[in-house]
Write a protein that holds these residues in place. Sequence first.
Motif, PDB file in Angstrom:
ATOM      1  N   VAL A  52       0.837  -1.197   0.000  1.00 28.66           N
ATOM      2  CA  VAL A  52       0.000   0.000   0.000  1.00 28.66           C
ATOM      3  C   VAL A  52       0.872   1.247   0.000  1.00 28.66           C
ATOM      4  N   SER A  53       0.571   2.158  -0.918  1.00 26.29           N
ATOM      5  CA  SER A  53       1.206   3.472  -0.901  1.00 26.29           C
ATOM      6  C   SER A  53       0.120   4.533  -0.845  1.00 26.29           C
ATOM      7  N   LYS A  54       0.462   5.627  -0.201  1.00 31.53           N
ATOM      8  CA  LYS A  54      -0.471   6.754  -0.190  1.00 31.53           C
ATOM      9  C   LYS A  54       0.318   8.030  -0.472  1.00 31.53           C
ATOM     10  N   VAL A  55      -0.067   8.716  -1.528  1.00 30.65           N
ATOM     11  CA  VAL A  55       0.572   9.977  -1.874  1.00 30.65           C
ATOM     12  C   VAL A  55      -0.485  11.062  -1.786  1.00 30.65           C
ATOM     13  N   TYR A  56      -0.223  12.076  -0.972  1.00 27.31           N
ATOM     14  CA  TYR A  56      -1.167  13.192  -0.906  1.00 27.31           C
ATOM     15  C   TYR A  56      -0.915  14.114  -2.095  1.00 27.31           C
ATOM     16  N   PRO A  57      -1.972  14.629  -2.692  1.00 30.78           N
ATOM     17  CA  PRO A  57      -1.793  15.506  -3.857  1.00 30.78           C
ATOM     18  C   PRO A  57      -0.917  16.722  -3.543  1.00 30.78           C
ATOM     19  N   ALA A  58      -0.951  17.174  -2.285  1.00 29.38           N
ATOM     20  CA  ALA A  58      -0.178  18.363  -1.926  1.00 29.38           C
ATOM     21  C   ALA A  58       1.335  18.087  -1.949  1.00 29.38           C
ATOM     22  N   GLN A  59       1.708  16.818  -1.713  1.00 27.61           N
ATOM     23  CA  GLN A  59       3.137  16.483  -1.689  1.00 27.61           C
ATOM     24  C   GLN A  59       3.395  15.281  -2.588  1.00 27.61           C
ATOM     25  N   GLU A  66       4.680   4.306   1.800  1.00 22.50           N
ATOM     26  CA  GLU A  66       5.184   3.724   0.568  1.00 22.50           C
ATOM     27  C   GLU A  66       5.397   2.231   0.741  1.00 22.50           C
ATOM     28  N   ASN A  67       4.722   1.460  -0.098  1.00 21.39           N
ATOM     29  CA  ASN A  67       4.920   0.017  -0.175  1.00 21.39           C
ATOM     30  C   ASN A  67       4.817  -0.663   1.193  1.00 21.39           C
ATOM     31  N   ILE A  68       3.724  -0.426   1.863  1.00 15.98           N
ATOM     32  CA  ILE A  68       3.508  -1.026   3.184  1.00 15.98           C
ATOM     33  C   ILE A  68       2.770  -2.346   3.027  1.00 15.98           C
ATOM     34  N   SER A  69       3.337  -3.415   3.597  1.00 16.47           N
ATOM     35  CA  SER A  69       2.624  -4.684   3.632  1.00 16.47           C
ATOM     36  C   SER A  69       2.640  -5.192   5.056  1.00 16.47           C
ATOM     37  N   LEU A  70       1.487  -5.525   5.579  1.00 13.19           N
ATOM     38  CA  LEU A  70       1.448  -6.076   6.933  1.00 13.19           C
ATOM     39  C   LEU A  70       0.144  -6.819   7.141  1.00 13.19           C
ATOM     40  N   SER A 103      -2.063   3.300  -4.183  1.00 11.72           N
ATOM     41  CA  SER A 103      -1.892   2.009  -4.860  1.00 11.72           C
ATOM     42  C   SER A 103      -1.842   0.931  -3.799  1.00 11.72           C
ATOM     43  N   GLY A 104      -1.979  -0.311  -4.212  1.00 11.03           N
ATOM     44  CA  GLY A 104      -2.004  -1.415  -3.274  1.00 11.03           C
ATOM     45  C   GLY A 104      -3.409  -1.691  -2.790  1.00 11.03           C
ATOM     46  N   THR A 105      -3.541  -2.826  -2.063  1.00 12.80           N
ATOM     47  CA  THR A 105      -4.875  -3.182  -1.590  1.00 12.80           C
ATOM     48  C   THR A 105      -4.883  -3.334  -0.072  1.00 12.80           C
ATOM     49  N   ILE A 106      -5.971  -2.869   0.520  1.00 14.99           N
ATOM     50  CA  ILE A 106      -6.184  -3.021   1.953  1.00 14.99           C
ATOM     51  C   ILE A 106      -7.389  -3.936   2.125  1.00 14.99           C
ATOM     52  N   THR A 107      -7.214  -4.970   2.933  1.00 16.55           N
ATOM     53  CA  THR A 107      -8.331  -5.865   3.189  1.00 16.55           C
ATOM     54  C   THR A 107      -8.628  -5.853   4.680  1.00 16.55           C
ATOM     55  N   ILE A 108      -9.855  -5.525   5.037  1.00 13.99           N
ATOM     56  CA  ILE A 108     -10.283  -5.551   6.433  1.00 13.99           C
ATOM     57  C   ILE A 108     -11.336  -6.636   6.552  1.00 13.99           C
TER      58      ILE A 108
END
Lengths: 275, 301
Positions: A52-59, A66-70, A103-108
């Motif tokens: 999982v990556s998260k990029v805020y539009p402001a930055q 970035e590229n978190i897997s757990l 990007s990436g997928t989060i499953t809850i």
Amino acid sequence: MTEATNQGARQPRNAAATQSMRSAPDLSTALPSLEVDDIPQQGTPVISFDRVSKVYPAQPNRPALENISLQIYPGEFVFLVGHSGSGKSTLVRLIIRELRPSSGTITIANEDLGSMRNWRVPYLRRNIGCVFQDFKLLPNKTVYENVAFALEVIGKNRNVIRTQVPEVLRLVGLQDKLDKLPDQLSGGEAQRVSIARAIVNRPPLLVCDEPTGNLDPQTSRGIMDLLERINRTGTTVLVATHDREMVDNMRRRVIALERGHLTRDQQRGVYGFDV
Amino acid sequence: MSSLAYFIKQAFQGFTRNLSTTLGSIITIFLSLFIIGLFLAGAIVIDNIVKSVESEVSITAYVSDDAKQTDINAMEDYIKGLDGVANVSFTTKEQALEDFRNMSSNAEIVDELGGNPLPASINIELSDPQMVQSVADQIETSDLFKKIADEDNPADSLKYGQRTVERLFSVTNYVRYIGIALIVLLVFISLVFINNTIRLAIMARRKEIAIMRLVGASNGFIRGPFLMEGALHAVIGALLAAGCLELLRHLALPRLQASLAFLPIGIDGNTFLLIYLILLAAGLVIGLIGSAFAMRRYLKV
């Protein structure tokens, strides 16, 4: 499953102690290991992040994550540690789908948040209790009403509210303060109310973002005891914090974030950052 | 069902929370609906009048005082021969005066007139209302009528319903356009007002909404109170408008009818009931759309 990226978190319970010794800094061995039952990491993960990556539009040049897997399994008690701006809050907000990953997928609980329809989000949140640093209590409602509100707005009937609210307030030790308004409470009491509100619907997952950020160490200890008791009833607890003392004392699984990267994931871990 | 009760409770609370803006939006809705109602009632009245004029499909041809009786008889025969003419009769000057005396309430005026200013006339009844214009044209263009017509211009000596209807239409059309423009403007203003009121209500409950989202209140549950609030304002406005129209109907309409006795103004109760229902529906639509707009912009769920 992305075991390789988890830095050995996916070990059987008898290897957990040696595992933490190997990957943690010296501090980990220096501190006493408390008598905590290991939670077998099995079954379906409650929370699963896959690259999982998260990029805020402001930055755009500096991803918040970035590229978190757990994976976090049912019944676990997990600390999420890191400095301010390391991405702890972003991760929490991704879990309750206040944000969507870039990007990436989060499953809850077996549900993919990426493909989840908007109208389903409230039903996701009913299964996740949330506690925040600023309590988020309604100032014009009493302690009882604040907790009851969480049940009212998800359409629980009056009998359920009348039995569950006093029960959960007894659990957090506020049975004598039902009629107090939030500004008549101490910080610790207010946070207990907000925890009570988060768990009154008995969610399988409790997510706390800096629950002790506003509180003195002694009060924080009380809050952590409470979270631990909640965890003992089977609730999975994820606590994002930068409270070194708390993490070091409790010796639970620690996931460390540094500038948006997952740098450490260890059983019975410690805070481990130099301040 | 319990959430409906919750919505209504919240809507009433919103009422007291922003009393001035709430009153503002109610009053604008009330005025818009009141004016819509007035125009609806007016349109029905005018429609009635136009219909009654149309049903009197007779042509009156006024005859000059010095027309020869033989010419008049020839004219009558000519008219009888035209398509669409059912019956032709002749009213003498004396009869005309007598009719006028009977029609007006005080006969003394007629007596004081001294002479008889009224012309004699040929009355033509038509079998087919659609034929009015063609029959009138044929009479107007006939050489015989030019000779005996009361006025120099034969057209002025002909009186028939179609012309009145046309004149009424040209007047009512203007009124209608003005009315529609006014209604559009007022509806727009009401929408803006409701939008603003609901926006304030949303702002006032921002914290509450954040917590509702946090604990998983469904989107409908979060939106419900605001939709209900908009609808409530609209319904109150509509009821006020209906009440005022009902008052007008009982106080002003009888007087209007009395002073304009020759016009059939009468509207029955059912028509008014229909108007009230239309107002209520229009109000609901305005209220719901207004609050929906506000929610789209200010309530991200």
